[in-house]
Scaffold this motif. Structure first.
Motif, mmCIF file in Angstrom:
data_model
loop_
_atom_site.group_PDB
_atom_site.id
_atom_site.type_symbol
_atom_site.label_atom_id
_atom_site.label_comp_id
_atom_site.label_asym_id
_atom_site.label_seq_id
_atom_site.Cartn_x
_atom_site.Cartn_y
_atom_site.Cartn_z
ATOM 1 N N MET A 1 95.609 66.027 96.723
ATOM 2 C CA MET A 1 95.645 65.865 95.292
ATOM 3 C C MET A 1 95.063 64.487 94.957
ATOM 4 S SD MET A 1 98.807 66.639 92.640
ATOM 5 C CE MET A 1 99.812 67.441 93.828
ATOM 6 N N THR A 2 94.205 64.456 93.960
ATOM 7 C CA THR A 2 93.579 63.191 93.595
ATOM 8 C C THR A 2 94.452 62.438 92.595
ATOM 9 O OG1 THR A 2 92.386 64.110 91.720
ATOM 10 C CG2 THR A 2 91.300 64.253 93.870
ATOM 11 N N SER A 3 94.115 61.183 92.404
ATOM 12 C CA SER A 3 94.890 60.370 91.459
ATOM 13 C C SER A 3 94.727 60.880 90.030
ATOM 14 C CB SER A 3 94.475 58.908 91.562
ATOM 15 O OG SER A 3 93.110 58.761 91.239
ATOM 16 N N THR A 4 93.605 61.467 89.704
ATOM 17 C CA THR A 4 93.391 62.033 88.362
ATOM 18 C C THR A 4 94.320 63.213 88.132
ATOM 19 O OG1 THR A 4 91.068 61.381 88.486
ATOM 20 C CG2 THR A 4 91.661 62.996 86.806
ATOM 21 N N GLU A 5 94.478 64.062 89.129
ATOM 22 C CA GLU A 5 95.380 65.202 89.002
ATOM 23 C C GLU A 5 96.820 64.749 88.842
ATOM 24 O OE1 GLU A 5 92.947 68.556 91.579
ATOM 25 O OE2 GLU A 5 94.339 67.211 92.601
ATOM 26 N N VAL A 6 97.218 63.742 89.597
ATOM 27 C CA VAL A 6 98.574 63.208 89.485
ATOM 28 C C VAL A 6 98.786 62.615 88.096
ATOM 29 C CG1 VAL A 6 100.152 61.423 90.345
ATOM 30 C CG2 VAL A 6 98.817 62.791 91.953
ATOM 31 N N LEU A 7 97.809 61.895 87.603
ATOM 32 C CA LEU A 7 97.886 61.304 86.276
ATOM 33 C C LEU A 7 98.003 62.377 85.194
ATOM 34 C CD1 LEU A 7 97.826 58.674 84.667
ATOM 35 C CD2 LEU A 7 95.351 58.883 84.583
ATOM 36 N N VAL A 8 97.259 63.460 85.323
ATOM 37 C CA VAL A 8 97.324 64.564 84.353
ATOM 38 C C VAL A 8 98.701 65.225 84.399
ATOM 39 C CG1 VAL A 8 96.414 66.852 83.804
ATOM 40 C CG2 VAL A 8 94.846 64.964 84.278
ATOM 41 N N ILE A 9 99.234 65.420 85.589
ATOM 42 C CA ILE A 9 100.553 66.043 85.728
ATOM 43 C C ILE A 9 101.633 65.158 85.113
ATOM 44 C CG2 ILE A 9 102.329 66.725 87.399
ATOM 45 C CD1 ILE A 9 100.002 67.700 89.201
ATOM 46 N N VAL A 10 101.602 63.870 85.424
ATOM 47 C CA VAL A 10 102.601 62.944 84.873
ATOM 48 C C VAL A 10 102.475 62.876 83.350
ATOM 49 C CG1 VAL A 10 103.286 60.520 84.796
ATOM 50 C CG2 VAL A 10 102.825 61.612 86.988
ATOM 51 N N GLY A 11 101.251 62.839 82.854
ATOM 52 C CA GLY A 11 101.049 62.819 81.405
ATOM 53 C C GLY A 11 101.557 64.082 80.741
ATOM 54 N N GLY A 12 101.320 65.226 81.363
ATOM 55 C CA GLY A 12 101.811 66.493 80.820
ATOM 56 C C GLY A 12 103.322 66.562 80.796
ATOM 57 N N VAL A 13 103.951 66.065 81.860
ATOM 58 C CA VAL A 13 105.416 66.044 81.905
ATOM 59 C C VAL A 13 105.961 65.120 80.817
ATOM 60 C CG1 VAL A 13 107.401 65.331 83.298
ATOM 61 C CG2 VAL A 13 105.592 66.709 84.331
ATOM 62 N N ALA A 14 105.347 63.949 80.665
ATOM 63 C CA ALA A 14 105.797 63.007 79.637
ATOM 64 C C ALA A 14 105.624 63.593 78.241
ATOM 65 C CB ALA A 14 105.032 61.685 79.760
ATOM 66 N N LEU A 15 104.489 64.236 77.981
ATOM 67 C CA LEU A 15 104.251 64.858 76.682
ATOM 68 C C LEU A 15 105.249 65.988 76.429
ATOM 69 C CD1 LEU A 15 102.525 65.131 74.121
ATOM 70 C CD2 LEU A 15 101.067 66.696 75.408
ATOM 71 N N GLY A 16 105.489 66.815 77.432
ATOM 72 C CA GLY A 16 106.459 67.899 77.293
ATOM 73 C C GLY A 16 107.864 67.382 77.015
ATOM 74 N N TYR A 17 108.258 66.342 77.722
ATOM 75 C CA TYR A 17 109.573 65.747 77.489
ATOM 76 C C TYR A 17 109.670 65.218 76.069
ATOM 77 C CZ TYR A 17 113.598 62.704 77.757
ATOM 78 O OH TYR A 17 114.799 62.114 77.517
ATOM 79 N N TRP A 18 108.633 64.537 75.605
ATOM 80 C CA TRP A 18 108.645 63.982 74.259
ATOM 81 C C TRP A 18 108.748 65.093 73.214
ATOM 82 C CZ3 TRP A 18 104.966 64.347 70.244
ATOM 83 C CH2 TRP A 18 105.219 63.521 69.147
ATOM 84 N N LEU A 19 108.001 66.184 73.411
ATOM 85 C CA LEU A 19 108.068 67.292 72.468
ATOM 86 C C LEU A 19 109.467 67.888 72.396
ATOM 87 C CD1 LEU A 19 104.687 69.111 73.138
ATOM 88 C CD2 LEU A 19 105.383 68.003 71.030
ATOM 89 N N VAL A 20 110.084 68.071 73.547
ATOM 90 C CA VAL A 20 111.407 68.684 73.574
ATOM 91 C C VAL A 20 112.488 67.726 73.077
ATOM 92 C CG1 VAL A 20 113.182 69.623 75.111
ATOM 93 C CG2 VAL A 20 110.820 70.337 75.370
#
Length: 105
Positions: A1-20
C-alpha cells in the motif's frame, strides 16, 4: 500500500467520523425537534408559570414576559444550539398561550 492510499483511507475515515458525529445530529435534530420535547406533558399554566385558574390579563402578561426572555435579539450572541433551544421554547410558550385562549373561548 502506498502512502497516498493510506492518506486517502485516513482522510475518508476522518470525513466519515465528522459526518456522523457533527452533521448527522444537527440534521436529525432539526427534523424531529418537536418530537423530542416534552410539550405534551406540561399543562399550559405550568409553561406560562401561572395558576390554572388565572384570568386572561394574567395569562397575557405571563405570555409576553416569557416570550420576551427568548427574543432573537436577546440571544443573538449565544451559540446556534442555544438559539435553537430558545426558538423551541418560544414555540412551546406560544402553544401554551394558544391552548389557554382556547379554554377561554
Amino acid at each position: 500500500m502506498t502512502s497516498t492510499e493510506v492518506l486517502v483511507i485516513v482522510g475518508g475515515v476522518a470525513l466519515g467520523y465528522w459526518l456522523v458525529a457533527v452533521v448527522w445530529p444537527l440534521l436529525s435534530g432539526r427534523d424531529n425537534a418537536s418530537s423530542t420535547s416534552d410539550d405534551g406533558e406540561r399543562p399550559w399554566h405550568e409553561v406560562l408559570g401561572v395558576p390554572a385558574n388565572a384570568d386572561r390579563a394574567t395569562i397575557d402578561a405571563a405570555h409576553q414576559s416569557k416570550r420576551a426572555e427568548h427574543l432573537p435579539e436577546r440571544i443573538a450572541h449565544l451559540s446556534a444550539e442555544a438559539r435553537a433551544q430558545a426558538q423551541r421554547r418560544r414555540m412551546q410558550i406560544d402553544r401554551a398561550y394558544a391552548q389557554a385562549m382556547r379554554q377561554f373561548g
